[in-house]
Each structure stands twice: as C-alpha cells, then as structure tokens.
Design an enzyme around this catalytic site. Sequence first.
Site, short mmCIF file in Angstrom:
data_model
loop_
_atom_site.label_atom_id
_atom_site.label_comp_id
_atom_site.label_asym_id
_atom_site.label_seq_id
_atom_site.Cartn_x
_atom_site.Cartn_y
_atom_site.Cartn_z
N ARG A 1 -8.55 -17.34 8.50
CA ARG A 1 -8.61 -17.85 9.71
C ARG A 1 -9.04 -15.61 9.71
O ARG A 1 -8.82 -14.94 10.69
CB ARG A 1 -7.21 -17.25 9.81
CG ARG A 1 -5.63 -17.12 10.60
CD ARG A 1 -4.14 -17.09 10.01
NE ARG A 1 -3.55 -15.95 8.88
CZ ARG A 1 -3.34 -16.57 7.92
NH1 ARG A 1 -2.15 -16.78 9.29
NH2 ARG A 1 -2.20 -16.01 7.55
N LYS B 1 -4.99 -12.19 13.25
CA LYS B 1 -4.03 -11.43 12.34
C LYS B 1 -3.85 -9.82 13.23
O LYS B 1 -4.53 -9.57 11.40
CB LYS B 1 -3.78 -11.73 10.97
CG LYS B 1 -2.84 -11.77 9.95
CD LYS B 1 -2.68 -11.78 8.97
CE LYS B 1 -1.72 -11.78 7.94
NZ LYS B 1 -0.08 -12.13 8.64
N GLU C 1 7.53 -17.23 17.75
CA GLU C 1 7.55 -17.20 16.17
C GLU C 1 8.53 -15.41 15.95
O GLU C 1 8.96 -14.46 17.23
CB GLU C 1 6.71 -16.72 15.51
CG GLU C 1 6.12 -15.32 16.35
CD GLU C 1 3.97 -15.39 15.90
OE1 GLU C 1 4.24 -15.55 14.49
OE2 GLU C 1 3.24 -14.82 16.53
#
Length: 332
Positions: free
Chosen positions: A73, A175, A209
């Site tokens: 990721r 992220k 989210e």
Amino acid sequence: MAAFGSVFMPNMALATFENNQWSESQIVASDSISLHPGAHVLHYSSTCFEGLKAFRHEDGSVHVFRMDQNVERFAQSSRLLSLPEVNKEQLSQMIADIVAEYAADVPTPPGSMYIRPTHIGTEAAVGKAAAPSDSSMMYVLLSPVGDYFAGGARPLRLLLDETGQRCAPHMGMIKSGGNYASALQPTLEAKAQYQADQILFCPNGYITETGAANFLLVDGNEIITKALDSSFLHGVTRSSILQIAKDLGMTVSEREVSVEELLERAKKPGVEAMLSGTAAVLTSVGTFIYNGEDIKVGDGEIGPMAQKLRQALNDIQWGKAPDTHGWLTKIA
C-alpha cells in the site's frame, strides 16, 4: 504510557532517492533530518505514510503484522502521488532492521511497537506545483504504544454527514497526510456541536469512512462494508477483520450501503456498528447522529461481536492463536 504515538525511539531507518536511484539504507538519529524550506513536500504535500505494528509473543519473540500488505500500500500511495518508485524489498528490510534494533523495547501485551514508514518529496522547487519531486526521502520511525483505550473502551458517537467528503474521491485509497488534514476541521466542528467522536462521511447518501477509520456493520451472521474503490482507504485491519469473520463462518458483504439502510438496520436489536484501524483495532459505535437526532445502534453499548473479532485478531497478533494466513513476519 504517554499519549498514543507521542514517544519515539531515538533512531530510525532512512534512505534517500537522488539521481534516479535509492541510496543504501542506514540507521540514523530520529531528529537528524533537515529539509530545505522550499522542499516539495512542504508546499505541494508530496507525502504518504503507513502504520503497522510489531508484537511481542510469550516466548519473547517479536513479529510484525501484515508487513507485506503495508509495504504494497505504501508503494501504491507513492506511485499515485508521483513520488519516486519505492523499492519494496529495501523498505521491508528497513522495517526489519529498525525493529530488530529495538526488539528489546517492544512492549508486552496489550502494548506493541507502532511502525511509521514515511515517504516525502525533498526537491527544493516551489515552481513545481504541477510537477513531481525528483528527489525524496524514506524513513521508518518507531513508537512504543500501549492499549489505545488505556482509559477504557466506550461506544463511539458518529455524525452521519451526507454533504461532505473526507478527501477528493480519486485520493481516498492513498494514505496521505493531506487526506487526514482535510477531515480535521469538520470533525472538530462535529465534536463541538454534537459531541461526536468522528464523522462518517456519506457523500450522496452512501457510506464511505470516517476521518481515520473504515466502517463495518454487523447484522446477525452478516458483516457489511463498502466495496473497495478509489474513494476510501483500503484498510489492512479492515481486510484482516473480514477474513477472520469468514473464518468464523460469517457472511461478508462488500457493497454500497445507503444511509437509509444503515439507519433502518441500526434500530434492530443485536445490530452492531464498528470502526477498524491499526491504532484502535476495532471499536464499537453506539450512536449515530442524523439530522440533529441521536439514533442508537442496537442497544447502544459495546457489541459482543466487535469484542469477539477484536480479540480474535489480537490473539493472532500476540501469538495466542495460530497464524493460519501467514500474516506474521518474525523479526527477532
């Protein structure tokens, strides 16, 4: 323990990218880096990071949980931010090296060693608003942490927001620090106005989210969550919880969930809502706030399934249950 993530080990692993190649990684003092004030990261937010943990088992050995997934990721975030391509083998070795250096400092359960790999664009070029940084720095910080809920876990209050969004839709699976910054002000307003703990962003009436966690719903033997797309973070804890749910014989449904369906299910007895993330692992949601009204989720308390799934994950991490999926990497 001090506040979660506020204490750091004195050294970190570091590598730099210049002249189209990565340097050899080295262990350096955690406060030793310097940046030009024109560094790309400071002006155009060319930055991403990861969060994972190392755990001490009863025999004294130290294991990192799902390092491969976090490295993948991290490389994906770097690529989507047009940062220099990450050498995944090098990063994995950097994580292993710095954790091994501080293996003796990894706390015993319920504590762990929080690991924060970070990648930033370092080129001094304020004229590159529409161009990537040609140089970068990658480092791995360590922070010994206790239980995120050292003061005692409690069910959370979530404000359902159908007008806002955590970040730009095409940025959700990255992220990046900017995504957290963009959710901060509305979250602070929700805390002040509604005593909410977090906002569940529901653009166009469909859940995504919160500012820092994925959302899951349990109704009977079914666990329901939004299907993966580019609009929200593909959480490693989320993935792990869903696999554990399957192992327990639960039905896993990854699909779009409307606010209307969410509120309808919340009124049913036994229904649970929860947030998942590396720091807090799995946390029960007791109340939704919608149109100024408090709506209980199930009985409004910490749910038994949330506790069961959290414990099952912790047991694997701490070596108290078999690692049947090969999630642990032994470091020391």
